[in-house]
Structures are given as C-alpha cells and as structure tokens.
Motif scaffolding. Structure first.
Motif, PDB file in Angstrom:
ATOM      1  N   ARG A  93     -11.509   7.252  26.179  1.00  0.00           N
ATOM      2  CA  ARG A  93     -10.881   7.198  27.510  1.00  0.00           C
ATOM      3  C   ARG A  93      -9.925   8.371  27.702  1.00  0.00           C
ATOM      4  NH1 ARG A  93     -10.276   2.528  30.563  1.00  0.00           N
ATOM      5  NH2 ARG A  93      -8.086   3.102  30.878  1.00  0.00           N
ATOM      6  N   ALA A  94      -9.191   8.700  26.659  1.00  0.00           N
ATOM      7  CA  ALA A  94      -8.252   9.818  26.754  1.00  0.00           C
ATOM      8  C   ALA A  94      -8.998  11.127  27.008  1.00  0.00           C
ATOM      9  CB  ALA A  94      -7.420   9.917  25.478  1.00  0.00           C
ATOM     10  N   ASP A 108     -21.239  12.851  26.376  1.00  0.00           N
ATOM     11  CA  ASP A 108     -21.041  11.442  26.056  1.00  0.00           C
ATOM     12  C   ASP A 108     -21.312  11.169  24.580  1.00  0.00           C
ATOM     13  OD1 ASP A 108     -20.108  10.126  28.309  1.00  0.00           O
ATOM     14  OD2 ASP A 108     -22.095   9.907  29.179  1.00  0.00           O
ATOM     15  N   ARG A 109     -22.468  11.594  24.130  1.00  0.00           N
ATOM     16  CA  ARG A 109     -22.864  11.333  22.744  1.00  0.00           C
ATOM     17  C   ARG A 109     -21.975  12.093  21.754  1.00  0.00           C
ATOM     18  NH1 ARG A 109     -27.677   9.263  21.362  1.00  0.00           N
ATOM     19  NH2 ARG A 109     -27.819  10.712  19.595  1.00  0.00           N
ATOM     20  N   LEU A 134     -22.801   3.963  19.649  1.00  0.00           N
ATOM     21  CA  LEU A 134     -22.410   5.039  20.551  1.00  0.00           C
ATOM     22  C   LEU A 134     -22.369   4.558  21.990  1.00  0.00           C
ATOM     23  CD1 LEU A 134     -24.312   8.158  19.147  1.00  0.00           C
ATOM     24  CD2 LEU A 134     -21.982   7.404  18.706  1.00  0.00           C
ATOM     25  N   LYS A 135     -23.343   3.747  22.366  1.00  0.00           N
ATOM     26  CA  LYS A 135     -23.367   3.242  23.746  1.00  0.00           C
ATOM     27  C   LYS A 135     -22.176   2.340  24.030  1.00  0.00           C
ATOM     28  CE  LYS A 135     -28.345   3.525  24.680  1.00  0.00           C
ATOM     29  NZ  LYS A 135     -29.589   2.766  24.934  1.00  0.00           N
ATOM     30  N   SER A 140     -20.768   3.470  30.361  1.00  0.00           N
ATOM     31  CA  SER A 140     -19.995   3.117  31.565  1.00  0.00           C
ATOM     32  C   SER A 140     -18.502   3.389  31.424  1.00  0.00           C
ATOM     33  CB  SER A 140     -20.193   1.642  31.947  1.00  0.00           C
ATOM     34  OG  SER A 140     -21.544   1.374  32.250  1.00  0.00           O
ATOM     35  N   THR A 141     -18.043   3.917  30.276  1.00  0.00           N
ATOM     36  CA  THR A 141     -16.605   4.101  30.091  1.00  0.00           C
ATOM     37  C   THR A 141     -16.020   5.059  31.110  1.00  0.00           C
ATOM     38  OG1 THR A 141     -16.786   3.639  27.716  1.00  0.00           O
ATOM     39  CG2 THR A 141     -14.812   4.792  28.461  1.00  0.00           C
ATOM     40  N   ALA A 142     -16.662   6.211  31.314  1.00  0.00           N
ATOM     41  CA  ALA A 142     -16.140   7.189  32.266  1.00  0.00           C
ATOM     42  C   ALA A 142     -16.084   6.619  33.678  1.00  0.00           C
ATOM     43  CB  ALA A 142     -16.996   8.456  32.237  1.00  0.00           C
TER      44      ALA A 142
END
Length: 339
Positions: A93-94, A108-109, A134-135, A140-142
């Motif tokens: 998230r940071a 992402d990966r 990893l998923k 959907s985090t971003a």
C-alpha cells in the motif's frame, strides 16, 4: 526438448539469502525431495542451536480451504504466514501511495515479490510464495487504496469548498467550473490564485488517509518520512480531489469512478506539474519546504511524539582549561558533606 524455465518471482533470488540449517543442504537428496513437494511451504529445519539471528521457522502454508470462487484467502494461512502477509500488504500500500498509484501488471508482481521477501526478512523467516500469495498481496490493492482515498476526499471537498445543495445546482456548477480552471482548487485562495498547493484540502486528506493515529501507514512506513510527504502522494491527493470535483460538475453529486482509465493521465499531469514547479522554483526550495510542512502537521495530527534533539555530552578545550585553573590552588577538605 526446451530447457526448464523458472518463472520469476517464484525463484526470487533474495529468498536464497536467508540463513540455512547446518544440518540440511540443498545438495542433499532429502532437501531436493522437500523442495519439490510444495511451492508454498518453508522447507528448512531450524538450526541445531536456535538464536534470533539464525532461526528459520519452518511452517507449511495452509491452503486446504479456499473461498467461494476457489480463491485462496488470508484466513487460509497459519498465524505466522498471515502476519507476514499483513506486513507485505501494508508495505505494498505504501508503494502505491508514494511511488506509483496506477501500477501495471508487471509492477504488481514485482512489488508483491519484493514486499513479501522484505516482510520475511524483518521476521527472520523464509516462506516461499506462489501466484496465489502474490495475488493476495496485490489483487485489487491499488484500486482499494484509490477507492478509500476518494471516500475520504468526498465529504472534505463538499465541506472545504462549500458545495452544498442549499446553494442550488447553478451556483455549485459555476463554483466547480472556477475551481477546476487551471487547478485553482489547489490554491489557498482559489479566487485570487494565491497560495499554490496550500489549500487546506491537501493537509486534511493526508491526515485522514495516512495519519489518523500513531499506528497508521504514514507513521510506520518509512516511505512517508524521507524528506517530507512525497510528491507522488501530493499528486495523488490532487487527483482524488479533482475526481470529487468532477462528480459535482452538474451542480449535484453524480458518482465518477476513480479508475486508472479515467484518472491515470490526470495523475501524470499533476505529477509533472509538481515536478516542473519544483524545478522552476528550486532556488526558493518551495516544494521541499512544503513537503516537510505537510509531514510535520500530519505527524502532529497523529499525535506522534518527536524524539528530542541530541544533547552535547562532551567537554571542549575551554572546559579543560577552566578546570585546570580551578584545581590549580584547590585543596579538598575532608569536612565536605554531600547532602
């Protein structure tokens, strides 16, 4: 036949840097067998003499239970793996908030692998990962971060820009048009266009999004503390505020998705504008001062107690000379009493 290819990041090189058990070697048959049993479990036994610096906790990640759609869930893991997962998600998230709010699939990966390895290092464990893990880190985090930011922005925009239904649709529409003209909404005084990047909305959003308390992301993540609030974060806040103003362009609220398709380019424009402004005003040090000011106020809002300045504990040459003069004719008395 084609040679076997190991797909990154399953074979992330940093995972190989963890200390290994003296009794187990990758070259041994048992190690090779263990390595092929699962792509998820930790495969090394603790050292014969455990210590905080060398212990590798050997846990196999539980994956027997899956969600209703066949996806692995955070609750499917043991406590240790869940703790590592939570640390990795906070770090991810940071990255979204301070480096790139709209990462592509490759980013992402890559980020997910790096934050997972970092979380393992900080807890001194070695837990390997696969696509499912990893998923859980990046899936959907971003978009969730951006959605949370917009949710925080909306009531602040309505309040601080005085966009009220009682004003009437026409007045609200005209006000929004003026605010969106040449990013006037980022000025402390939008009408006079004075106080660029000093409108209270910027500080208010930063406080509520990342600095609610001492345990919030802005306090615990070092990405927010290196020289002040990052320019990327300021640009992201400006983009979220613009999205909320776009929702009011008709004079009343109409939901507008804060999606990459609609707002990634606007974010890039805000970031470029900030960077250009910093470059053109570098002799005045405006942006660094602004970043430091935003961070100081945000940490104050989170009630963070700043460490006191270090005190000098050494004597200098003047002190030595003064002591020599004092002791030159000094006679110590046996009658001196310390009360």
């Amino acid at each position: 036949p084609q040679p076997i290819t190991y797909i990154y990041p399953n074979a992330h090189p940093d995972l190989e840097q963890f200390p290994r058990s003296a009794s187990t070697s990758l070259d041994s048959p048992s190690a090779a067998t263990s390595h092929s049993d699962s792509s998820l479990g930790v495969r090394k036994s603790p050292p014969p003499t455990p210590s905080p610096s060398s212990t590798i906790i050997t846990k196999k990640i539980k994956t027997e239970t899956v969600g209703s759609r066949g996806r692995v869930r955070a609750s499917d893991f043991d406590d240790l793996s869940k703790a590592v997962l939570e640390d990795a998600i906070v770090d991810y998230r940071a990255q979204v908030c301070t480096v790139e709010p709209y990462p592509d699939r490759l980013q992402d990966r890559d980020w997910a692998a790096k934050v997972w390895v970092k979380a393992c290092e900080e807890r001194n464990v070695r837990i390997e990962f696969d696509e499912d893990i990893l998923k859980l880190v990046y899936y959907s985090t971003a978009s969730q971060v951006r959605g949370q930011l917009k949710t925080i922005c909306r009531p602040l925009v309505e309040s601080l820009y005085q966009l009220d239904n009682e004003n009437g649709r026409r007045k609200n529409r005209e006000k929004v048009e003026d605010l969106l003209d040449r990013i006037s909404f980022l000025y402390k005084d939008p009408k006079e266009r004075t106080g660029i990047y000093r409108h209270p909305i910027i500080q208010a959003v930063i406080n509520k999004m990342w600095f609610k308390n001492k345990q919030d992301d802005g306090v615990i993540c070092p990405e927010f503390g290196d020289g002040g609030i990052p320019i990327v974060t300021i640009a992201l806040v400006a983009t979220a505020v613009e999205c909320c103003l776009d929702e009011q362009q008709t004079g009343e609220h109409i939901d507008v998705p804060f999606s990459a398709l609609a707002y990634q380019e606007k974010f890039n424009i805000h970031l470029k504008t900030l960077s250009n402004f910093d470059e053109k005003t570098c002799e005045m040090n405006i942006i660094p001062r602004l970043r430091g000011h935003l961070l100081k106020n945000a940490r104050k809002h989170a009630k963070v107690t700043e460490a006191p300045q270090a005190r000098l504990t050494r004597l200098d040459s003047a002190d030595f000379e003064a002591a020599k003069r004092e002791w030159e004719d000094l006679v110590l008395s046996d009658n001196e009493v310390v009360e």
